[in-house]
Design a protein around this motif. Structure first.
Motif, PDB file in Angstrom:
ATOM      1  N   LEU A  82      -8.727   2.431 -11.655  1.00 13.34           N
ATOM      2  CA  LEU A  82     -10.002   2.748 -11.026  1.00 13.34           C
ATOM      3  C   LEU A  82     -10.103   4.256 -10.796  1.00 13.34           C
ATOM      4  O   LEU A  82      -9.554   4.780  -9.816  1.00 13.34           O
ATOM      5  N   PRO A  83     -10.774   4.994 -11.671  1.00 14.11           N
ATOM      6  CA  PRO A  83     -11.012   6.414 -11.393  1.00 14.11           C
ATOM      7  C   PRO A  83     -12.011   6.541 -10.238  1.00 14.11           C
ATOM      8  O   PRO A  83     -13.118   6.000 -10.296  1.00 14.11           O
ATOM      9  N   VAL A  99      -1.542  -1.439  -4.167  1.00 11.74           N
ATOM     10  CA  VAL A  99      -2.618  -0.450  -4.234  1.00 11.74           C
ATOM     11  C   VAL A  99      -1.963   0.923  -4.154  1.00 11.74           C
ATOM     12  O   VAL A  99      -1.324   1.265  -3.154  1.00 11.74           O
ATOM     13  N   VAL A 100      -2.115   1.698  -5.220  1.00 13.71           N
ATOM     14  CA  VAL A 100      -1.419   2.974  -5.328  1.00 13.71           C
ATOM     15  C   VAL A 100      -2.387   4.064  -5.750  1.00 13.71           C
ATOM     16  O   VAL A 100      -3.416   3.798  -6.385  1.00 13.71           O
ATOM     17  N   GLY A 101      -2.069   5.294  -5.403  1.00 19.86           N
ATOM     18  CA  GLY A 101      -2.738   6.432  -5.994  1.00 19.86           C
ATOM     19  C   GLY A 101      -2.032   6.819  -7.273  1.00 19.86           C
ATOM     20  O   GLY A 101      -0.923   6.362  -7.562  1.00 19.86           O
ATOM     21  N   ASP A 102      -2.674   7.675  -8.064  1.00 16.50           N
ATOM     22  CA  ASP A 102      -2.056   8.068  -9.327  1.00 16.50           C
ATOM     23  C   ASP A 102      -0.769   8.846  -9.085  1.00 16.50           C
ATOM     24  O   ASP A 102       0.226   8.665  -9.799  1.00 16.50           O
ATOM     25  N   VAL A 104      -5.695   3.742  -8.071  1.00 11.73           N
ATOM     26  CA  VAL A 104      -6.886   4.497  -7.692  1.00 11.73           C
ATOM     27  C   VAL A 104      -6.625   5.956  -8.067  1.00 11.73           C
ATOM     28  O   VAL A 104      -5.813   6.633  -7.444  1.00 11.73           O
ATOM     29  N   ASP A 105      -7.311   6.420  -9.095  1.00  8.37           N
ATOM     30  CA  ASP A 105      -6.957   7.672  -9.775  1.00  8.37           C
ATOM     31  C   ASP A 105      -7.968   8.763  -9.441  1.00  8.37           C
ATOM     32  O   ASP A 105      -9.121   8.704  -9.859  1.00  8.37           O
ATOM     33  N   TRP A 153       0.845  -1.194   0.000  1.00  8.09           N
ATOM     34  CA  TRP A 153       0.000   0.000   0.000  1.00  8.09           C
ATOM     35  C   TRP A 153       0.877   1.239   0.000  1.00  8.09           C
ATOM     36  O   TRP A 153       1.803   1.345   0.789  1.00  8.09           O
ATOM     37  N   ASP A 154       0.539   2.181  -0.858  1.00 11.73           N
ATOM     38  CA  ASP A 154       1.308   3.409  -0.945  1.00 11.73           C
ATOM     39  C   ASP A 154       0.755   4.441   0.042  1.00 11.73           C
ATOM     40  O   ASP A 154      -0.210   4.197   0.761  1.00 11.73           O
ATOM     41  N   MET A 155       1.376   5.610   0.073  1.00  7.81           N
ATOM     42  CA  MET A 155       0.848   6.707   0.874  1.00  7.81           C
ATOM     43  C   MET A 155      -0.297   7.355   0.104  1.00  7.81           C
ATOM     44  O   MET A 155      -0.108   8.318  -0.648  1.00  7.81           O
ATOM     45  N   THR A 156      -1.499   6.790   0.265  1.00  6.40           N
ATOM     46  CA  THR A 156      -2.667   7.251  -0.476  1.00  6.40           C
ATOM     47  C   THR A 156      -3.903   6.982   0.365  1.00  6.40           C
ATOM     48  O   THR A 156      -3.849   6.172   1.308  1.00  6.40           O
ATOM     49  N   ILE A 157      -5.018   7.631   0.065  1.00  8.78           N
ATOM     50  CA  ILE A 157      -6.169   7.600   0.971  1.00  8.78           C
ATOM     51  C   ILE A 157      -6.649   6.182   1.251  1.00  8.78           C
ATOM     52  O   ILE A 157      -6.912   5.814   2.404  1.00  8.78           O
TER      53      ILE A 157
END
Length: 540
Positions: A529-530, A435-438, A463-464, A383-387
């Protein structure tokens, strides 16, 4: 024109030494001064994995070592190539991940001379010493085996961490008759156990406690002490909390599990109301303790391999020792006793669940449930630093150790995608999802090529939300409007396909099916996934 091939170079000695030490994988980017090392690896049993940047190679090495519980080798070139790895080494250092970073250096007689040699730094070693656990330089080929062996032991000895070794290019490229060491014995890596007197004293406190709570951090995972932790919890009938970095040290589906939702009111009260909290392998950092506002009413005891961390945040009784060894030695002193541990843990979980259910966050909770259903319990998730990762750190159930990768050591962006590539090398045949944010994925999209080249069975879920979503929330809360946090985005499906990686765009409702199709592919796959996600409000 024929080229003379050197029979036995210093670079080959490096590879042979690493082989003797038990290294199984090396990550990096070849550089002109380090080519002799890569040539040595060409005929070794060590799997060498080339990445597109040293930053991503460092994160991949980190993911490998966390998942495998064994050091990874990080190969760096001189100067700029080496410096690019510093963010990854900072994460490894703050999370105590055992990496052995080996960098080339300019020729010995030119170090520090400032004569403009290619890739020259004024003091390369000094650039790394403040970041890593230990750093050293080889001054001759004869020093290489002992230096690397010492570095390996330093990396593994609790508290573990990354080390840095630099070897000048004239040593690496030159011929040598120095022999590598014999295969290293595990006994060379020592761990510390608390004294019998201290163990007996702690056992008295535990046996007398009516409302004990165990709190497990990443040190339990690094030491391999999860079975001992579970045995102690059941003997005491005590609830077990885990930190974000300790997720998986105790199974989330156990009746004694409190979870890791450290910002939730019920979770904090369970710790604050306990008459004894035994914190094992955690520094009790800011993210774990509500920015140091957690207030213990009972006795706090810390077990930690680093004496300096005991009492650094809160006054505590301390036992210095490796988590696994110390818990194992403590168990015979503990008197099994029925308490209400499972009922206390259930009340916490139920209260947190009710608090979340009262919020309008079905999208975020549904995504976590979909991901949990899509990957088996033994799968690796990074998991990245994302919500969505912040949600996962608190509320994603993990039942097996060393399967949840999260870069809270330093809170670095861009970690998860390369880390999951390292995890896939550590555990071939195990499903692996990043699982990453854009924003975070844009740090490492080029490693789609590395994933395909090395035929790694991994899935990346992007997750964009068109920018840095969590920073939008912080800016709105602090300043009323946003600025510089929106990003012009590539077409992620087309980007993946340009790298030969199958990809599809999906919706929250279809995410489960999309992930199933992605996992069915041989090699890497991408799911886009937008979605605009929000944080939750900590429950009362």
């Amino acid at each position: 024109m024929a080229h003379a091939v050197k029979a036995h170079t210093g670079g080959r000695l490096v590879a042979e030494t690493l082989e003797a030490l038990g290294a199984e994988a090396a990550f990096g980017v070849p550089g002109i001064h380090a080519l002799a090392v890569w040539d040595g690896l060409r005929t070794s049993s060590i799997r060498s994995v080339g990445f597109r940047t040293e930053l991503n190679a460092g994160f991949a090495a980190d993911g490998y070592a966390r998942t495998k519980g064994w050091p990874a080798v990080l190969l760096l070139s001189t100067g700029p190539g080496a410096l690019v790895s510093l963010a990854a080494l900072m994460e490894a250092a703050t999370a105590h991940v055992p990496l052995v970073a080996i960098a080339s250096q300019i020729p010995r007689d030119l170090i520090g001379k400032g004569r403009g040699y290619l890739h020259e730094l004024p003091d390369q070693l000094a650039s790394f010493e403040p970041v890593v656990k230990w750093a050293g330089r080889a001054e001759s080929a004869e020093e290489v085996p002992e230096l690397l062996q010492g570095a390996w032991v330093q990396a593994m000895t609790p508290p573990s961490g990354p080390v840095f070794v630099e070897i000048p290019v004239d040593i690496l490229a030159g011929d040598t008759s120095v022999a590598p060491p014999q295969k290293m014995e595990d006994a060379l890596i020592s761990s510390t156990t608390a004294s019998q007197a201290d163990l007996a004293e702690l056992a008295k406190l535990l046996n007398a406690a009516e409302r004990p709570v165990l709190w497990a951090g990443g040190g339990v995972l690094r030491s391999g002490g999860w079975a001992e932790l579970a045995d102690l919890a059941r003997a005491l009938d005590a609830p077990v909390a885990t930190t974000y970095m300790g997720k998986g040290a105790f199974p989330a589906d156990d009746p004694l599990a409190l979870g890791s939702a450290c910002d939730e009111g019920a979770f904090k009260e369970a710790l604050e109301d306990a008459d004894l909290v035994l914190a094992v392998g955690t520094e009790l950092g800011a993210e774990t303790t509500a920015q140091y506002k957690l207030a213990f009413s009972g006795t706090l005891v810390q077990i930690d391999a680093a004496r300096a961390r005991i009492g650094a945040t809160y006054p505590a009784l301390g036992l210095v020792g490796d988590a696994k060894e110390t818990l194992s030695a403590l168990l015979p002193h503990v008197e099994p006793k029925a308490r209400d541990g499972a009922a206390r843990a259930a009340r916490v979980r139920e209260r947190v669940e009710r608090g979340l259910a009262d919020q309008d966050r079905e999208l975020e909770r549904g995504l976590l449930e979909t991901i949990r259903e899509a990957v088996p319990p033994g799968a690796v998730t990074a998991w990245d630093m994302t919500i969505l990762a912040y949600w996962a750190a608190a509320h994603f159930p993990v039942t097996e150790p060393r399967r949840f990768l999260y870069p809270l050591g330093s809170g670095t962006l861009g970690y998860a995608w390369p880390a999951v590539l390292g995890a896939a090398i550590a555990l071939p045949g195990t499903e692996a999802l990043a699982v990453v944010g854009d924003g975070g994925f844009l740090y490492g999209t080029q490693e789609l090529a590395a994933a395909r080249q090395h035929a790694l069975d991994v899935v990346v879920l992007v997750v964009d939300d068109g920018g840095y979503g969590i920073l939008r929330e912080y800016q709105r809360d602090s300043f009323g409007e946003t600025y510089a946090v929106d990003l012009d985005e590539p077409d992620y499906v087309a980007l993946a396909e340009a790298h030969g990686v199958p990809a599809e765009r999906t919706t929250p409702e279809e995410l489960g099916s999309a992930l199933a199709r992605a996992f069915a592919h041989d090699g890497p796959a991408l799911v886009h996934l937008p979605a605009f996600l929000q944080m939750w409000t900590p429950t009362a």
